[in-house]
Write a protein that holds these residues in place. Structure first.
Motif, PDB file in Angstrom:
ATOM      1  N   ALA A  85       0.810  -1.217   0.000  1.00  0.00           N
ATOM      2  CA  ALA A  85       0.000   0.000   0.000  1.00  0.00           C
ATOM      3  C   ALA A  85       0.843   1.267   0.000  1.00  0.00           C
ATOM      4  N   CYS A  86       2.010   1.210   0.597  1.00  0.00           N
ATOM      5  CA  CYS A  86       2.747   2.454   0.863  1.00  0.00           C
ATOM      6  C   CYS A  86       3.978   2.657   0.005  1.00  0.00           C
ATOM      7  N   ALA A  88       3.621   2.158  -3.432  1.00  0.00           N
ATOM      8  CA  ALA A  88       3.082   2.203  -4.790  1.00  0.00           C
ATOM      9  C   ALA A  88       3.429   3.528  -5.473  1.00  0.00           C
ATOM     10  N   VAL A  95       8.583   6.524   4.034  1.00  0.00           N
ATOM     11  CA  VAL A  95       7.881   5.968   5.189  1.00  0.00           C
ATOM     12  C   VAL A  95       8.861   5.759   6.342  1.00  0.00           C
ATOM     13  N   ASN A  98      10.249   8.493   8.658  1.00  0.00           N
ATOM     14  CA  ASN A  98       9.300   9.165   9.538  1.00  0.00           C
ATOM     15  C   ASN A  98       8.983   8.319  10.756  1.00  0.00           C
ATOM     16  N   TRP A 105       0.409   8.878  12.207  1.00  0.00           N
ATOM     17  CA  TRP A 105       0.397   8.131  10.943  1.00  0.00           C
ATOM     18  C   TRP A 105      -0.952   8.269  10.248  1.00  0.00           C
ATOM     19  N   MET A 108      -1.076  11.481   8.501  1.00  0.00           N
ATOM     20  CA  MET A 108      -0.295  11.481   7.248  1.00  0.00           C
ATOM     21  C   MET A 108      -1.084  10.800   6.132  1.00  0.00           C
ATOM     22  N   ILE A 109      -1.775   9.715   6.517  1.00  0.00           N
ATOM     23  CA  ILE A 109      -2.593   9.007   5.528  1.00  0.00           C
ATOM     24  C   ILE A 109      -3.728   9.923   5.049  1.00  0.00           C
ATOM     25  N   TRP A 111      -3.727  13.143   5.037  1.00  0.00           N
ATOM     26  CA  TRP A 111      -3.131  14.198   4.215  1.00  0.00           C
ATOM     27  C   TRP A 111      -2.903  13.699   2.788  1.00  0.00           C
ATOM     28  N   MET A 112      -2.396  12.482   2.668  1.00  0.00           N
ATOM     29  CA  MET A 112      -2.159  11.927   1.324  1.00  0.00           C
ATOM     30  C   MET A 112      -3.475  11.676   0.601  1.00  0.00           C
ATOM     31  N   GLU A 117      -4.116  11.994  -3.665  1.00  0.00           N
ATOM     32  CA  GLU A 117      -4.927  10.960  -4.305  1.00  0.00           C
ATOM     33  C   GLU A 117      -4.680   9.553  -3.769  1.00  0.00           C
ATOM     34  N   LEU A 118      -4.278   9.462  -2.503  1.00  0.00           N
ATOM     35  CA  LEU A 118      -4.195   8.139  -1.886  1.00  0.00           C
ATOM     36  C   LEU A 118      -5.624   7.617  -1.731  1.00  0.00           C
ATOM     37  N   TRP A 119      -5.816   6.375  -2.101  1.00  0.00           N
ATOM     38  CA  TRP A 119      -7.149   5.778  -2.059  1.00  0.00           C
ATOM     39  C   TRP A 119      -7.563   5.400  -0.633  1.00  0.00           C
ATOM     40  N   LEU A 121      -8.069   3.101   2.179  1.00  0.00           N
ATOM     41  CA  LEU A 121      -7.351   1.861   2.472  1.00  0.00           C
ATOM     42  C   LEU A 121      -8.242   0.788   3.087  1.00  0.00           C
ATOM     43  N   ILE A 128      -2.216  -1.264   8.780  1.00  0.00           N
ATOM     44  CA  ILE A 128      -1.071  -0.443   8.381  1.00  0.00           C
ATOM     45  C   ILE A 128      -0.669   0.517   9.498  1.00  0.00           C
TER      46      ILE A 128
HETATM   47  C1  HEC Z   1      -1.448   7.530  -4.208  1.00  0.00           C
HETATM   48  C2  HEC Z   1      -0.029   7.643  -4.010  1.00  0.00           C
HETATM   49  C3  HEC Z   1       0.505   7.419  -2.612  1.00  0.00           C
HETATM   50  C4  HEC Z   1       0.380   6.298  -1.843  1.00  0.00           C
HETATM   51  C5  HEC Z   1      -0.274   4.982  -2.212  1.00  0.00           C
HETATM   52  C6  HEC Z   1       1.045   6.574  -0.611  1.00  0.00           C
HETATM   53  N1  HEC Z   1       1.572   7.828  -0.631  1.00  0.00           N
HETATM   54 FE1  HEC Z   1       2.697   8.678   0.810  1.00  0.00          FE
HETATM   55  N2  HEC Z   1       2.931  10.297  -0.343  1.00  0.00           N
HETATM   56  C7  HEC Z   1       2.448  10.482  -1.604  1.00  0.00           C
HETATM   57  C8  HEC Z   1       2.960  11.699  -2.164  1.00  0.00           C
HETATM   58  C9  HEC Z   1       2.685  12.212  -3.572  1.00  0.00           C
HETATM   59  C10 HEC Z   1       3.785  12.272  -1.179  1.00  0.00           C
HETATM   60  C11 HEC Z   1       4.568  13.546  -1.261  1.00  0.00           C
HETATM   61  C12 HEC Z   1       5.917  13.161  -1.834  1.00  0.00           C
HETATM   62  C13 HEC Z   1       6.893  14.273  -1.783  1.00  0.00           C
HETATM   63  O1  HEC Z   1       6.648  15.263  -1.100  1.00  0.00           O
HETATM   64  O2  HEC Z   1       7.922  14.113  -2.431  1.00  0.00           O
HETATM   65  C14 HEC Z   1       3.746  11.372  -0.039  1.00  0.00           C
HETATM   66  C15 HEC Z   1       4.439  11.574   1.126  1.00  0.00           C
HETATM   67  C16 HEC Z   1       4.496  10.705   2.173  1.00  0.00           C
HETATM   68  C17 HEC Z   1       5.201  10.927   3.411  1.00  0.00           C
HETATM   69  C18 HEC Z   1       6.024  12.139   3.738  1.00  0.00           C
HETATM   70  C19 HEC Z   1       5.090  13.123   4.413  1.00  0.00           C
HETATM   71  C20 HEC Z   1       5.844  14.334   4.839  1.00  0.00           C
HETATM   72  O3  HEC Z   1       5.369  14.962   5.751  1.00  0.00           O
HETATM   73  O4  HEC Z   1       6.903  14.608   4.253  1.00  0.00           O
HETATM   74  C21 HEC Z   1       4.991   9.852   4.210  1.00  0.00           C
HETATM   75  C22 HEC Z   1       5.526   9.612   5.597  1.00  0.00           C
HETATM   76  C23 HEC Z   1       4.148   8.941   3.459  1.00  0.00           C
HETATM   77  N3  HEC Z   1       3.868   9.483   2.233  1.00  0.00           N
HETATM   78  C24 HEC Z   1       3.733   7.732   3.943  1.00  0.00           C
HETATM   79  C25 HEC Z   1       2.901   6.885   3.252  1.00  0.00           C
HETATM   80  C26 HEC Z   1       2.329   5.693   3.824  1.00  0.00           C
HETATM   81  C27 HEC Z   1       2.568   5.206   5.240  1.00  0.00           C
HETATM   82  C28 HEC Z   1       1.599   5.110   2.848  1.00  0.00           C
HETATM   83  C29 HEC Z   1       0.780   3.858   2.957  1.00  0.00           C
HETATM   84  C30 HEC Z   1      -0.427   3.970   3.724  1.00  0.00           C
HETATM   85  C31 HEC Z   1       1.689   5.963   1.656  1.00  0.00           C
HETATM   86  N4  HEC Z   1       2.481   7.012   1.957  1.00  0.00           N
HETATM   87  C32 HEC Z   1       1.089   5.676   0.447  1.00  0.00           C
HETATM   88  C33 HEC Z   1       1.630   9.617  -2.286  1.00  0.00           C
HETATM   89  C34 HEC Z   1       1.269   8.369  -1.851  1.00  0.00           C
END
Ligand code: HEC
Length: 157
Positions: A85-86, A88, A95, A98, A105, A108-109, A111-112, A117-119, A121, A128
């Motif tokens: 999931a994380c 992709a 991950v 942090n 956490w 952060m999820i 926020w994404m 466009e994080l789906w 979960l 997770i």
């Molecule tokens: C749909 C795409 C996508 C998925 C799937 C995804 N992320 Fe992210 N995530 C992002 C993007 C885009 C960023 C911003 C990247 C950057 O700033 O370079 C990010 C940033 C982060 C950050 C940094 C946040 C910060 O404050 O700098 C963390 C931690 C993180 N993701 C954790 C996770 C975790 C845990 C999962 C699994 C649940 C996950 N991501 C799944 C797209 C995704």
């Protein structure tokens, strides 16, 4: 006409010998051609590689010193779900560098989900977050490196 059975016999043997040689030559040329084709088209190399089973090596995630080499995640608990999931969209490094509580956490999820466009979960979210809060929990207060402030700045009011 005088019959000469002996010379007839010799001639027949000669014909047989020539035919045998021709057949042998044809077989040898075919084999050489097949060999050349196999090497030239890479079939031979593929055949050799099959014995080594490279696919299995690639598909098997490796764990070195308790770390999953594919994602960099700690290879404990449900790390495979987290990896799927994380990692992709971005590297697992984002991950693993942090640390947060379950609440952190989850934020952060969220926020994404809102911005990246994080789906949704679904049921996996709890698994997770539980994994992350367990293995990437905030460092204990006493173990945190002292803040290194290079330069203080004045807050504007
Ligand atoms: C749909 C795409 C996508 C998925 C799937 C995804 N992320 Fe992210 N995530 C992002 C993007 C885009 C960023 C911003 C990247 C950057 O700033 O370079 C990010 C940033 C982060 C950050 C940094 C946040 C910060 O404050 O700098 C963390 C931690 C993180 N993701 C954790 C996770 C975790 C845990 C999962 C699994 C649940 C996950 N991501 C799944 C797209 C995704």
């Amino acid at each position: 006409m005088v019959q000469n059975p002996k010379s007839d016999h010799t001639l027949l043997q000669l014909v047989r010998l020539v035919m045998a040689l021709v057949s042998l030559t044809v077989v040898l040329i075919s084999l050489a051609g097949l060999g050349y084709w196999a090497i030239d088209t890479g079939v031979y190399a593929q055949w050799l590689a099959e014995g080594e089973e490279p696919d299995e090596v690639e598909a098997t995630p490796q764990i070195v010193d308790g770390i999953d080499t594919m994602s960099g995640l700690i290879a404990e608990g449900e790390y495979e779900i987290v990896r799927a999931a994380c990692t992709a969209c971005h590297s697992g490094k984002l991950v693993t560098q942090n640390r947060a509580t379950a609440e952190g956490w989850t934020q952060m999820i969220r926020w994404m989900q809102e911005t990246q466009e994080l789906w949704d979960l679904g049921e996996q979210e709890a698994v997770i977050v539980d994994y992350l809060a367990t293995y990437y929990a905030p460092e204990a207060q006493g173990r945190r490196a002292p803040l290194n402030v290079e330069e203080w700045y004045v807050l504007e009011d």
